[in-house]
Design a protein around this motif. Sequence first.
Motif, PDB file in Angstrom:
ATOM      1  N   ALA A  66       0.845  -1.202   0.000  1.00  0.00           N
ATOM      2  CA  ALA A  66       0.000   0.000   0.000  1.00  0.00           C
ATOM      3  C   ALA A  66       0.881   1.254   0.000  1.00  0.00           C
ATOM      4  CB  ALA A  66      -0.924  -0.012   1.212  1.00  0.00           C
ATOM      5  N   THR A  96     -14.122   7.168   4.000  1.00  0.00           N
ATOM      6  CA  THR A  96     -14.179   5.707   4.075  1.00  0.00           C
ATOM      7  C   THR A  96     -15.044   5.381   5.282  1.00  0.00           C
ATOM      8  OG1 THR A  96     -11.970   5.400   3.109  1.00  0.00           O
ATOM      9  CG2 THR A  96     -12.846   3.596   4.416  1.00  0.00           C
ATOM     10  N   ASP A 100     -13.508   0.657   8.476  1.00  0.00           N
ATOM     11  CA  ASP A 100     -12.695   0.341   7.288  1.00  0.00           C
ATOM     12  C   ASP A 100     -11.529   1.326   7.171  1.00  0.00           C
ATOM     13  OD1 ASP A 100     -11.727  -0.221   4.689  1.00  0.00           O
ATOM     14  OD2 ASP A 100     -13.716  -0.785   3.989  1.00  0.00           O
ATOM     15  N   HIS A 102      -9.186   1.107   4.553  1.00  0.00           N
ATOM     16  CA  HIS A 102      -8.674   1.180   3.175  1.00  0.00           C
ATOM     17  C   HIS A 102      -8.928   2.569   2.592  1.00  0.00           C
ATOM     18  CE1 HIS A 102      -9.341  -3.142   3.862  1.00  0.00           C
ATOM     19  NE2 HIS A 102      -8.265  -3.302   3.094  1.00  0.00           N
TER      20      HIS A 102
END
Length: 215
Positions: A66, A96, A100, A102
């Motif tokens: 990432a 987001t 979560d 991400h």
Amino acid sequence: LPLPERLANYVVEGTKEGLLPDLEEALEEYPTPLAIINGPLMAGMAEVGRLFNDNQLIVAEVLQSAEVMKAAVAFLEPYMEKNQETSSKGKVLLATVKGDVHDIGKNLVEIILSNNGFEVIDLGIKVSPAELIQEVRRVQPDIIGLSGLLVKSAQQMVLTAQDLREAGISIPILVGGAALSRKFTLNKIAPEYEGLVLYAKDAMDGLSLANRLQN
Ligand code: B1M
């Protein structure tokens, strides 16, 4: 290795060594910076997802991947086409969803919308419905953008839509993320909300939907 494979490999291996010179070369080879992201870099991320699912990578390694993706996007961002319109096309409140973390996809949406005339207020990750409602009232956005990659985030979007409706909010919601689909959006999220709920399959789709909403 050919350039596309080298680019994917940086993400898979989680290494930045040699990344920037290869990205410079890619800027010459690919039509747009976004094509580099959507092509070889996303292919690398898909492979990371596959290996992680197969227990061949641990979370710490996925985190390194990432980081590479983020570094690549940060490098490419200044080369992305910017729309020179002076007046804002509208405000987008982006988040987001709760539970979560991400944010690579969300950040891409942020870049693409703000490069194309939208004012984006990014609330970050793990944003609860309560926080979202508070910010909607404060910021008065034209569109709410929700991102989520986990299967449970799709369900969280249903709950978020319910809470927004109960708070009397009905401005359009744009949703996106790997665990979502147009069908889920239509059948599960939209019925829980007063206003429009639109599914974007990627960041460019998000931009064209936002453009349509503001026209
Ligand atoms: Co996670 N993770 N992860 N992860 N991770 C997935 C999503 C997973 C599919 C991997 C797998 O198992 N194969 C899986 C989910 C499974 C499920 O729910 N069924 C998973 C899991 C399980 C987890 C943890 C639970 C792992 C653990 O701790 N045991 C944990 C969850 C933590 C939490 O959220 N509470 C976790 C953690 C992480 C890291 C922190 C290590 C890292 C994230 C780092 C970060 O984002 N800062 C990570 C990563 C990198 C992934 C994968 C490998 C890649 C995601 C990514 O960045 N893709 C992912 C597997 C995969 O997707 N192949 C996976 C690139 C990005 C550009 O794409 O975000 O999909 P994406 O965005 C796209 C579109 O979806 C769309 O536009 C973008 C393209 O243009 N889009 C929008 C997204 N949001 C939008 C919003 C819009 C419009 C379009 O409008 C508002």
